[in-house]
Enzyme design. Sequence first.
Site: not given
Length: 184
Positions: A135, A107, A163, A104, A156
């Site tokens: 990111k 990071d 989630d 998904d 975020f």
Amino acid sequence: MKKIKLHDKEFKLLVESAAIDLAITGLAQRLNSDLKDEQPLFLSVLNGSFMFTSDLLKQINIPGTEVSFIKIASYSGTCSSGTVRELIGFNKNIEGRTIVILEDMIDSGRSMAYLLDLLQARKPKKIYVTAMFYKPQALKCKIPVDYYALSLKNDFVVGRGLDYDDLGRNLPDLYILDNGEEKA
Ligand code: IMP
Ligand code: MG
């Protein structure tokens, strides 16, 4: 401006569903062309990738395409914990296969670095790292990010499978934490 509340936090709209759809369609077209002779095994990283996997795979038309699901976890709350837990029950033989990992979000890249080590040990032909969101400024581990749909700033976000403490995964749009001030 669309806003939502999850637990104690407010989020505001960052990317509309239609724009994400478009980026995923572009990604599917690239994969269809680049991997057309590879009989790829798509490895979807649960839980966050369930929606991305469904949206993407409906548009993949490569002969011999397979999909499997794996589970790891590295996150709680809004800050990456830096610890990565175990890979849960994945016994598929991937020797000699072309693997496309579906995440998904990339990071810090810690979960992906861990996953790549585990999967490389099983001697696949090639692993492509593919993310719905990436990111680049948050990356802490040296990993290849071969394909992604959209790149984001280091904030975020929730929705589209992602989630905040288990809430927000079902949202079709992507939302960003709203701290009350507009960023330039
Ligand atoms: P990494 O190991 O730091 O790259 O974290 C990867 C995982 O953390 C992703 O697969 C997501 O599940 C989760 N994650 C990273 N950034 C966010 C975010 O902005 N919102 C929600 N979950 C995130
Ligand atoms: Mg995830």
